[in-house]
Design an enzyme around this catalytic site. Structure first.
Site, short mmCIF file in Angstrom:
data_model
loop_
_atom_site.label_atom_id
_atom_site.label_comp_id
_atom_site.label_asym_id
_atom_site.label_seq_id
_atom_site.Cartn_x
_atom_site.Cartn_y
_atom_site.Cartn_z
N TYR A 144 63.97 -17.05 70.71
CA TYR A 144 63.49 -16.31 71.87
C TYR A 144 61.96 -16.31 71.86
CZ TYR A 144 62.60 -12.34 75.02
OH TYR A 144 62.15 -11.52 76.04
N ASP A 239 55.99 -19.66 66.86
CA ASP A 239 56.03 -18.35 67.50
C ASP A 239 56.26 -17.32 66.40
OD1 ASP A 239 56.45 -16.05 68.88
OD2 ASP A 239 58.01 -16.84 70.22
N LYS A 267 53.64 -7.83 68.51
CA LYS A 267 54.30 -6.79 67.69
C LYS A 267 53.36 -6.14 66.67
CE LYS A 267 58.83 -8.13 69.09
NZ LYS A 267 59.46 -9.39 69.33
C1 LIG Z 1 59.40 -10.11 70.72
C2 LIG Z 1 59.19 -11.57 70.76
C3 LIG Z 1 58.54 -12.20 71.84
C4 LIG Z 1 58.18 -11.47 73.09
O1 LIG Z 1 57.23 -10.46 72.88
P1 LIG Z 1 57.08 -9.30 73.99
O2 LIG Z 1 55.92 -8.48 73.49
O3 LIG Z 1 58.38 -8.56 73.99
O4 LIG Z 1 56.81 -9.95 75.29
C5 LIG Z 1 58.27 -13.55 71.75
N1 LIG Z 1 58.62 -14.26 70.66
C6 LIG Z 1 59.24 -13.70 69.62
C7 LIG Z 1 59.58 -14.53 68.42
C8 LIG Z 1 59.56 -12.34 69.63
O5 LIG Z 1 60.23 -11.80 68.61
#
Ligand SMILES: *Cc1c(COP(=O)(O)O)cnc(C)c1O
Length: 430
Positions: A144, A239, A267
């Site tokens: 994701y 990511d 995060k």
């Molecule tokens: C949480 C997450 C996102 C998206 O971040 P948001 O702040 O919710 O837009 C993208 N990539 C990864 C791996 C994530 O865990």
């Protein structure tokens, strides 16, 4: 345990907000029933509107690695608040947060701050396409990357079908340059690059996946991604929105010794306030406006409150024994959960990297999305509710990782294992 006030709050929210929530994972859709409404958090604990207390293993889905209301973070945000909440102009704090990131994350020489992980990945994709002049993006099923249109394909817990967008509103035109491959499958990436390596702008992956449950990438797979992208002039994007500053201070890349071209963060670097970031080698990052031609902007980017929370969080992580403590607490939790499942005779496997982990209700290790989908999600739902009733707040989906924080103590973990033992005994078909 009573949930009357949560129930009433949800009924009101549902009249005003689509589905009653501002992000779908909160709605308990995967486990059935209504979400709990919270009004206060402290350390390792959440307090709901009915006066119930829970040990928190969601940690706001990752950011709260120091637990809630860590004194250093509260103090930093209060001090920033006293000076003004937004200037729309440069501040020294932005360079301070950038410096902390550059010092920690091996691939990052320059970094741009944004407001969410989604913004970070969307910007990284645009940058990769702008810098290479190519269109195609390779992603992996069950990874994701936020709700970026071109990446909402086989995106983990949402419905996943090959090459078809996960969501209405994402056109085939938008997703047609996105190629989806199975995670941890080296051969398929080799074959793809052999066929069309010169048309691929970027490969994006979670080096430790959190969004199909916790599934670490194998070193062979990630090493091959590094070699292939380098050989074919494509950009490798890690990511690390979830894994950055989580699985190690320098993220998964520092654990693995594999350096991508571009890294996305979020995060933890916001310490519980909205922040994202994307960074990489200076030569790549200098394609971004106003240094270069690739557009990216944000009214609230580098926001003083968010930046202050991020700086305070990273300093505590850097200057303490946080990761050793997280590892020991997480090993204790994983061992305890595993022993409890064995005692109850329940088929299971644990995916873990440092303080992120998932108890999968499936007998064999989970290495990709097809494997994750074979888990017993009905049993997971029963386990979730059995723990909730015992004061343990776990992620409400089999396909999410739980997080341990430095605010947890061994007694919290022991109490959680005891609750898990009782919960699993209830689910056992022995
Ligand atoms: C949480 C997450 C996102 C998206 O971040 P948001 O702040 O919710 O837009 C993208 N990539 C990864 C791996 C994530 O865990």
């Amino acid at each position: 345990m009573k949930h009357d006030k949560s129930q009433a709050a949800f009924e009101r929210a549902r009249r005003l907000i689509p589905g009653g929530v501002n992000s779908p994972a909160r709605a308990f859709g995967a486990v059935g029933g209504n979400p709990i409404f919270f009004h206060r958090a402290e350390g390792a604990f959440l307090h709901d509107v009915d006066g119930n207390r829970y040990v928190d293993f969601v940690g706001s889905w990752g950011p709260m690695i120091l637990g809630h209301r860590h004194p250093a973070v509260v103090e930093a945000v209060e001090a920033a608040l006293a000076r003004g909440t937004s200037f729309g102009a440069p501040t020294e704090a932005e360079s301070e947060l950038a410096q902390l990131i550059v010092d920690a994350v091996p691939s990052v020489e320059k970094v741009r701050l944004v407001n969410s992980g989604t913004e970070a990945t969307a910007s990284a994709i645009r940058l990769a396409r702008g810098a290479t002049g190519r269109a195609r993006i390779v992603k992996f099923a069950g990874n994701y990357h936020g709700h970026v249109d071109s990446l909402l394909v086989a995106a983990g817990s949402s419905a996943a079908t090959l090459a078809v967008p996960d969501s209405p509103g994402v056109t085939l035109g938008t997703s047609k340059d996105t190629i989806v491959l199975p995670y941890n499958d080296t051969q398929q990436v080799v074959d793809l690059f052999q066929e069309q390596g010169d048309r691929i702008a970027a490969v994006i992956c979670e080096p430790v996946v959190g969004n199909m449950g916790c599934v670490p990438g194998t070193p062979e797979f990630l090493t091959m991604l590094r070699q292939l992208t380098m050989h074919h002039g494509a950009i490798l994007i890690f990511d690390e929105v979830m894994s950055g500053f989580r699985v190690a201070y320098g993220g998964a890349q520092s654990r693995l010794g594999i350096v991508p071209d571009v890294t996305t963060l979020g995060k933890i670097i916001g310490g519980g306030l909205p922040v994202g970031a994307y960074g990489g080698r200076a030569e790549i990052m200098d394609h971004v406006l106003p240094a270069g031609p690739v557009f990216q902007a944000g009214t609230l980017s580098g926001n003083p409150l968010a930046t202050a929370a991020g700086i305070a969080t990273l300093r505590v992580l850097r200057d303490s024994d946080a990761y050793a403590r997280l590892e020991s607490l997480s090993a204790q939790l994983a061992d305890g959960l595993s022993r409890a499942a064995v005692e109850a005779g329940i088929a299971h496997t644990i995916g873990r990297c440092g303080s992120m982990m998932t108890l999968f209700f499936k007998g064999e290790p989970v290495v990709n999305w097809d494997g994750a989908k074979q888990c017993d999600t009905k049993r997971f739902a029963a386990w979730f509710w059995a723990l909730l009733e015992r004061g343990v707040y776990m992620p409400c989906s089999q396909f999410e990782a739980l997080f341990v924080s430095t605010a947890h103590v061994p007694d919290d973990v022991e109490a959680t294992v005891a609750a898990a033992r009782a919960a699993l005994a209830e689910l056992s078909d022995k």
